[in-house]
Design a protein around this motif. Structure first.
Motif, mmCIF file in Angstrom:
data_model
loop_
_atom_site.group_PDB
_atom_site.id
_atom_site.type_symbol
_atom_site.label_atom_id
_atom_site.label_comp_id
_atom_site.label_asym_id
_atom_site.label_seq_id
_atom_site.Cartn_x
_atom_site.Cartn_y
_atom_site.Cartn_z
ATOM 1 N N TYR A 22 0.665 -1.376 -0.056
ATOM 2 C CA TYR A 22 -0.159 0.028 0.046
ATOM 3 C C TYR A 22 0.957 1.121 0.002
ATOM 4 O O TYR A 22 0.570 2.338 -0.761
ATOM 5 N N GLU A 23 2.121 1.467 0.715
ATOM 6 C CA GLU A 23 3.027 2.258 0.646
ATOM 7 C C GLU A 23 3.529 2.514 -0.610
ATOM 8 O O GLU A 23 3.723 3.683 -1.294
ATOM 9 N N LYS A 82 0.887 4.330 -2.927
ATOM 10 C CA LYS A 82 0.587 5.551 -2.872
ATOM 11 C C LYS A 82 1.777 6.423 -3.088
ATOM 12 O O LYS A 82 1.484 7.679 -3.745
ATOM 13 N N LYS A 83 3.053 6.038 -3.092
ATOM 14 C CA LYS A 83 4.291 6.782 -3.918
ATOM 15 C C LYS A 83 3.866 6.733 -5.311
ATOM 16 O O LYS A 83 4.434 7.552 -5.950
ATOM 17 N N ILE A 142 1.286 6.532 -7.164
ATOM 18 C CA ILE A 142 -0.101 7.678 -7.213
ATOM 19 C C ILE A 142 0.556 9.171 -7.061
ATOM 20 O O ILE A 142 0.094 9.807 -7.943
ATOM 21 N N GLU A 143 1.547 9.282 -6.426
ATOM 22 C CA GLU A 143 2.090 10.558 -6.001
ATOM 23 C C GLU A 143 2.803 10.921 -7.485
ATOM 24 O O GLU A 143 2.899 12.049 -7.814
ATOM 25 N N TRP A 162 -7.000 11.541 -5.621
ATOM 26 C CA TRP A 162 -7.165 9.868 -5.493
ATOM 27 C C TRP A 162 -8.000 9.676 -4.213
ATOM 28 O O TRP A 162 -7.891 10.674 -3.309
ATOM 29 N N VAL A 177 -8.622 3.716 -5.245
ATOM 30 C CA VAL A 177 -7.975 2.708 -4.767
ATOM 31 C C VAL A 177 -9.225 1.783 -3.802
ATOM 32 O O VAL A 177 -9.979 2.638 -3.331
ATOM 33 N N GLU A 237 -7.124 -1.067 0.521
ATOM 34 C CA GLU A 237 -6.729 -0.441 1.912
ATOM 35 C C GLU A 237 -6.617 -1.507 3.160
ATOM 36 O O GLU A 237 -5.956 -1.295 3.869
#
Length: 356
Positions: free
Chosen positions: A263-264, A267-268, A270-271, A306, A317, A322
């Motif tokens: 998940y981390e 998120k990176k 998506i950034e 997002w 997501v 999640e």
């Protein structure tokens, strides 16, 4: 007509080892599919064993008349659901006689990205949701709609059942089975929010095979609608007003995202996608500004956001991702007329190779 049907359905294996190979390629508009057939001496399962071929690029908007020859390189083989037997469909890309990819060949660049060691190590998976609209042939108005008029408002049509809610199911089911026969990893179909609009999904497929499969699935759908006398539209907003547009939501994961702690990584990724939002939007299909308005389950084209389970976001997501702390995400920005070679490879390039 019965004699014609008998001839179309002739089983060639009863009388010859020869097969028919239908070579398919993307034409000059970037969305038009072209194909032509040739006879081979026997069955072939490896595209590298197939002969290259040529066509008149001046008639497809891909070469000048004075130097019109374009060369087809076979890249992927599928079973032919129309001719059946050992006959095949062949997805090709196009090159100059000197071996350079022509400008509309988006597969070549995608193949280079997917063959990069860092990308290969991450085993990118894709699930592609292809929305499309069926139109009445002579009036170019959605199937099932009164000519010159409108059906009742959206609400009962999404995954709807019944003669007043689902228009064209025979085409949709024929396409579903034909894709399974062909060996395409089609994973489902459903009726969409706007009547006359449908969706099929391809995947999960790895790397460039997702795009090969989607293009051939589009080709099969074009052939079936040709038989049915219905027009197939990939316009991202076929009807203006309070009607949903058509997209090609792209579900994506890497090996790291599917592993514990993924998940981390998601998120990176998506950034990074947010930092290149404009570049992605520019490559995600023509006319997308008519669809990405911030309404009808879209985010505004100029805004990147997002969220979890948010269908009004650029990137969604899922709740399971999640909860599990690993999984995949959905890029909801691509239009229905996107080039899957461009979109899939660009997502991999941005999330795996690009360094901000």
């Amino acid at each position: 007509m019965s004699i014609l049907t008998d001839l179309v359905n002739l089983n060639l294996s009863d009388c010859t080892d020869k097969i028919i190979a239908e070579y398919i390629w993307v034409g000059g508009s970037g969305m038009d599919l072209r194909s032509k057939a040739r006879t081979l001496s026997g069955p072939v399962t490896d595209p590298s064993k197939l002969p290259k071929w040529n066509y008149d690029g001046s008639s497809t908007g891909q070469a000048p008349g004075q130097d019109s020859e374009v060369i087809l390189y076979p890249q992927a083989i599928f079973k032919d659901p129309f001719r059946r037997g050992s006959n095949i469909l062949v997805m090709c890309d196009a090159y100059t006689p000197a071996g350079e990819p022509i400008p509309t060949n988006k597969r070549c660049k995608a193949a280079k990205i997917f063959s990069h060691p860092d990308v290969t190590a991450e085993e990118p998976w894709y699930g592609l949701e292809q929305e499309y609209t069926l139109l009445q042939k002579d009036v170019k108005w959605p199937l099932g709609w009164p000519i010159g008029g409108y059906p009742g408002p959206q609400g009962p049509y999404y995954c709807g059942v019944g003669v007043d809610k689902a228009y064209g199911r025979d085409i949709v089911d024929s396409h579903y089975k034909a894709c399974l026969y062909a060996g395409i990893n089609i994973s489902g179909i459903n009726g969409e929010v706007m009547p006359g609009q449908w969706e099929f999904q391809v995947g999960p497929s790895v790397g460039i095979s997702a795009a090969d499969e989607l293009w051939v699935a589009r080709y099969i759908l074009e052939r079936i609608t040709e038989i049915a006398g219905v027009v197939l539209s990939f316009d991202p907003k076929p009807i203006q007003g309070d009607w949903n547009g058509a997209g090609a939501h792209t579900n994506y994961s890497t090996k790291s995202m599917r592993s514990d702690g993924g998940y981390e990584i998601i998120k990176k990724a998506i950034e990074k996608l947010g930092l290149r939002h404009k570049e992605h939007i520019a490559a995600y299909g023509e006319g997308n500004e008519r669809r990405l308005t911030g309404r009808h389950e879209t985010a505004d084209i100029n805004t990147f956001l997002w969220g979890v389970a948010n269908r009004g976001a650029s990137i969604r997501v899922g709740r399971d991702t999640e909860k599990d702390g690993k999984g995949y995400f959905e890029d909801r920005r691509p239009a229905s007329n996107m080039d899957p070679y461009v979109v899939t490879s660009m997502i991999a390039e941005t999330t795996i190779l690009w360094k901000p």
